[in-house]
Design an enzyme around this catalytic site. Structure first.
Site, short mmCIF file in Angstrom:
data_model
loop_
_atom_site.label_atom_id
_atom_site.label_comp_id
_atom_site.label_asym_id
_atom_site.label_seq_id
_atom_site.Cartn_x
_atom_site.Cartn_y
_atom_site.Cartn_z
N TYR A 23 96.31 -0.07 74.50
CA TYR A 23 95.53 -1.24 74.07
C TYR A 23 94.05 -0.95 73.81
O TYR A 23 93.31 -1.87 73.45
CB TYR A 23 95.68 -2.36 75.11
CG TYR A 23 97.12 -2.80 75.28
CD1 TYR A 23 97.78 -3.44 74.22
CD2 TYR A 23 97.82 -2.56 76.45
CE1 TYR A 23 99.11 -3.83 74.35
CE2 TYR A 23 99.16 -2.95 76.59
CZ TYR A 23 99.79 -3.58 75.54
OH TYR A 23 101.11 -3.97 75.66
N HIS A 100 98.83 -8.96 67.21
CA HIS A 100 99.24 -8.00 68.24
C HIS A 100 98.42 -6.74 68.08
O HIS A 100 98.31 -6.21 66.97
CB HIS A 100 100.73 -7.69 68.17
CG HIS A 100 101.54 -8.91 68.43
ND1 HIS A 100 101.64 -9.47 69.67
CD2 HIS A 100 102.23 -9.72 67.59
CE1 HIS A 100 102.38 -10.57 69.59
NE2 HIS A 100 102.74 -10.74 68.33
O1 CA2 Z 1 100.20 -5.56 71.28
C1 CA2 Z 1 99.94 -6.67 71.72
O2 CA2 Z 1 98.90 -7.26 71.51
C2 CA2 Z 1 100.95 -7.37 72.67
O3 CA2 Z 1 100.95 -8.74 72.37
C3 CA2 Z 1 100.45 -7.12 74.08
C4 CA2 Z 1 101.42 -7.64 75.14
C5 CA2 Z 1 102.83 -7.12 74.90
O4 CA2 Z 1 103.74 -7.69 75.84
C6 CA2 Z 1 103.30 -7.41 73.49
O5 CA2 Z 1 104.59 -6.86 73.32
C7 CA2 Z 1 102.36 -6.82 72.47
C8 CA2 Z 1 100.97 -7.19 76.52
C9 CA2 Z 1 99.62 -7.70 76.90
C10 CA2 Z 1 99.22 -7.01 78.15
O6 CA2 Z 1 97.94 -6.49 77.95
C11 CA2 Z 1 97.55 -5.48 78.76
C12 CA2 Z 1 96.30 -4.97 78.49
C13 CA2 Z 1 95.84 -3.92 79.24
C14 CA2 Z 1 96.61 -3.41 80.28
C15 CA2 Z 1 97.84 -3.95 80.55
C16 CA2 Z 1 98.32 -4.99 79.78
#
Ligand code: CA2
Length: 149
Positions: A23, A100
């Protein structure tokens, strides 16, 4: 000035703190600042909400019905599970941009389906944090009738 609602779903408060390889290094505060700057350039202000609780997100979306011109949303994992979030977005009938950060189509199969996709008019997927700026600009183009797509 008209307002855009920026919604970030569960766990996105961890941006820049955990899993930078997926991310990136930018924080949720950086995302909100980017969206505010992009919106301001188009003459809009931003109300931002992030929550780990589905009902809080739904309440914010309902409140936007009478106060906002459109919604930029990264629903996080709720993208792949939540009929109620989808119903809230469809119920307020505002233009929606789905973002996303990662390319969900290159990840696990369970991330390939989005309950939000067909209620969103704009989709920006796998463009990193910059995708929020793209989504905001496209949403404003749509709302103001000045967009190119
Ligand atoms: O890619 C994306 O923006 C997502 O929406 C992020 C979600 C995931 O479940 C989707 O499939 C794709 C996860 C968000 C969690 O964000 C975090 C950020 C940093 C560390 C851990 C989780």
């Amino acid at each position: 000035m008209a307002t855009i609602l920026l919604v970030n779903g569960p766990n996105l408060n961890l941006l820049g703190i955990r899993e930078p390889e997926v991310y990136g290094h930018e924080t949720l505060a950086d995302v909100e600042a980017l969206v505010r700057a992009t919106a301001a350039a188009g003459g809009f202000e931003v109300e931002a909400v992030q929550s780990n609780h589905e009902g809080v997100l739904i309440d914010a979306i309902h409140a936007a019905r009478t106060t906002c011109a459109g919604i930029v949303i990264n629903p996080g994992g709720l993208t792949h599970t939540s009929v109620v979030l989808r119903d809230a977005l469809s119920g307020v009938a505002l233009p929606v941009a789905e973002v996303h950060i990662s390319n969900v189509y290159e990840r696990e199969a369970f991330r390939h389906h989005s309950y939000v996709a067909d209620v969103a008019a704009v989709h920006v997927i796998g463009e990193g944090i910059a995708g929020y700026a793209l989504a905001t600009a496209r949403l404003i183009g749509l709302v103001t009738g000045t967009g190119t797509d």
